[in-house]
Design an enzyme around this catalytic site. Structure first.
Site, mmCIF file in Angstrom:
data_model
loop_
_atom_site.group_PDB
_atom_site.id
_atom_site.type_symbol
_atom_site.label_atom_id
_atom_site.label_comp_id
_atom_site.label_asym_id
_atom_site.label_seq_id
_atom_site.Cartn_x
_atom_site.Cartn_y
_atom_site.Cartn_z
ATOM 1 N N ASN A 1 -2.707 -1.979 5.441
ATOM 2 C CA ASN A 1 -2.999 -3.387 5.698
ATOM 3 C C ASN A 1 -2.256 -3.771 6.972
ATOM 4 O OD1 ASN A 1 -3.338 -6.135 5.728
ATOM 5 N ND2 ASN A 1 -1.948 -6.537 4.009
ATOM 6 N N TRP A 2 -3.009 -3.870 8.060
ATOM 7 C CA TRP A 2 -2.366 -4.155 9.354
ATOM 8 C C TRP A 2 -1.968 -5.623 9.495
ATOM 9 C CZ3 TRP A 2 -5.817 -1.315 13.549
ATOM 10 C CH2 TRP A 2 -5.658 0.070 13.394
ATOM 11 N N LYS A 3 -2.454 -6.470 8.607
ATOM 12 C CA LYS A 3 -2.196 -7.920 8.701
ATOM 13 C C LYS A 3 -2.633 -8.424 10.085
ATOM 14 C CE LYS A 3 1.665 -7.081 5.636
ATOM 15 N NZ LYS A 3 2.740 -7.657 4.876
ATOM 16 N N HIS B 1 -4.114 -11.128 -1.654
ATOM 17 C CA HIS B 1 -2.832 -10.674 -1.107
ATOM 18 C C HIS B 1 -1.816 -11.815 -1.209
ATOM 19 C CE1 HIS B 1 0.229 -9.396 1.734
ATOM 20 N NE2 HIS B 1 -0.226 -8.167 1.547
ATOM 21 N N GLU C 1 0.304 -12.936 0.737
ATOM 22 C CA GLU C 1 0.376 -13.837 1.909
ATOM 23 C C GLU C 1 -0.771 -14.856 1.868
ATOM 24 O OE1 GLU C 1 0.712 -10.732 4.838
ATOM 25 O OE2 GLU C 1 2.697 -10.279 4.045
ATOM 26 N N GLU D 1 1.901 -5.544 -6.112
ATOM 27 C CA GLU D 1 2.762 -5.800 -4.961
ATOM 28 C C GLU D 1 3.745 -6.907 -5.307
ATOM 29 O OE1 GLU D 1 0.688 -4.348 -1.119
ATOM 30 O OE2 GLU D 1 0.259 -6.464 -1.378
ATOM 31 N N GLY E 1 7.455 -6.491 2.833
ATOM 32 C CA GLY E 1 8.025 -6.708 4.161
ATOM 33 C C GLY E 1 9.524 -6.959 4.158
ATOM 34 N N SER F 1 7.147 -2.546 0.880
ATOM 35 C CA SER F 1 8.169 -1.775 1.599
ATOM 36 C C SER F 1 8.048 -0.260 1.397
ATOM 37 C CB SER F 1 9.574 -2.274 1.220
ATOM 38 O OG SER F 1 9.743 -3.615 1.657
#
Ligand code: PEP
Length: 246
Positions: free
Chosen positions: A7-9, A93, A95, A164, A170, A209
């Site tokens: 997942n490159w975000k 997700h 975020e 997650e 992160g 992470s």
């Protein structure tokens, strides 16, 4: 087959995407016994699709709107995404949940749309630190999954789930593989409870992470069927090491 997903975000431009694949593809050449998935930003999907055409590495999207088209300024629909040959979409997700306010009900609508369009969703679930400290991890994960799958109970085999924990994303502070295993086993059991005809085809990925140093420890766990990798997937060498770590 295990699924190792990136997942490159909101990272990497189209030209950086091209450079990434120039380095990454030779490093994973010939690997066919695991699925490799890259979820770049929307703006890189076109170039990524051109590069990955006929390749074994799959392409996914990080987000979408559940409607097919219409007056939704700034949104992207699954019909649009399908033209880039995406195989997966990330849904829920943390975020999206905690920065953009996505509710479990909205996530349910998105899951419904993804299943309708035949794109396999990766549903992300996980508890926040205060929920973990209050002993609510299993309850939170169960509620997120039950609401996300409301009305979709017959389709439990048509999606994958990423566990997650929000506090692990992160932060450089991953869950222990043993803690992840407990939640993964719980999620798998829960799906059999939700759908009496469940066949057990849902993979449960761990995310939070993950890096080349810890990935193999997660993948050794019985119910860890893959990984969803954020930060460490942005460097082609580091993501290739994770892909090859088992
Ligand atoms: C993610 O964004 O899904 C994620 C797991 O991020 P990171 O690997 O950076 O913790």
């Amino acid at each position: 087959m295990k699924l190792i997903a990136a997942n490159w975000k909101m990272n990497l431009t189209p030209s950086q995407t091209k450079e990434y694949f120039e380095k990454f593809l030779p490093l994973v050449e010939g690997i066919k016994d695991r699925e490799i998935l890259i979820c770049p930003p929307f703006t890189s999907l076109c170039v990524a699709n051109e590069i990955l055409r006929d390749k074994w590495v799959k392409l996914g999207a990080q987000n979408f709107h559940y409607e097919a088209k219409g007056a939704y300024t700034g949104e992207i629909s699954l019909i649009m995404l399908k033209e880039f040959d995406i195989s997966y979409v990330i849904v829920g997700h943390s975020e999206r949940r905690w920065i953009f306010g996505e509710s479990d009900e909205l996530i349910n609508k998105k899951l419904t749309a993804a299943l309708q369009y035949g794109i396999r969703p990766i549903l992300c679930v996980g508890e926040r630190i205060e929920e973990r400290e209050a002993g609510l991890t299993f309850k939170v994960v169960e509620t997120q999954i039950r609401i996300a799958l409301s009305g979709l109970e017959a389709y439990t085999d048509s999606l994958d789930i990423a566990y997650e924990p929000v506090w692990a994303i992160g932060t450089g502070n991953p869950a222990t593989p043993e803690d992840a295993q407990l939640v993964h086993a719980f999620i798998k059991e829960l799906l059999f409870g939700i759908n009496p005809n469940h066949r057990g085809e849902t993979r449960v990925l761990y995310g939070g992470s993950v890096n080349p140093q810890n990935s193999s420890e997660f993948l050794k766990m019985k119910d860890v069927d893959g990984l969803l990798v954020g930060g460490a997937s942005l460097d082609p060498e580091s993501f290739a090491k994770i892909v090859k770590s088992f």
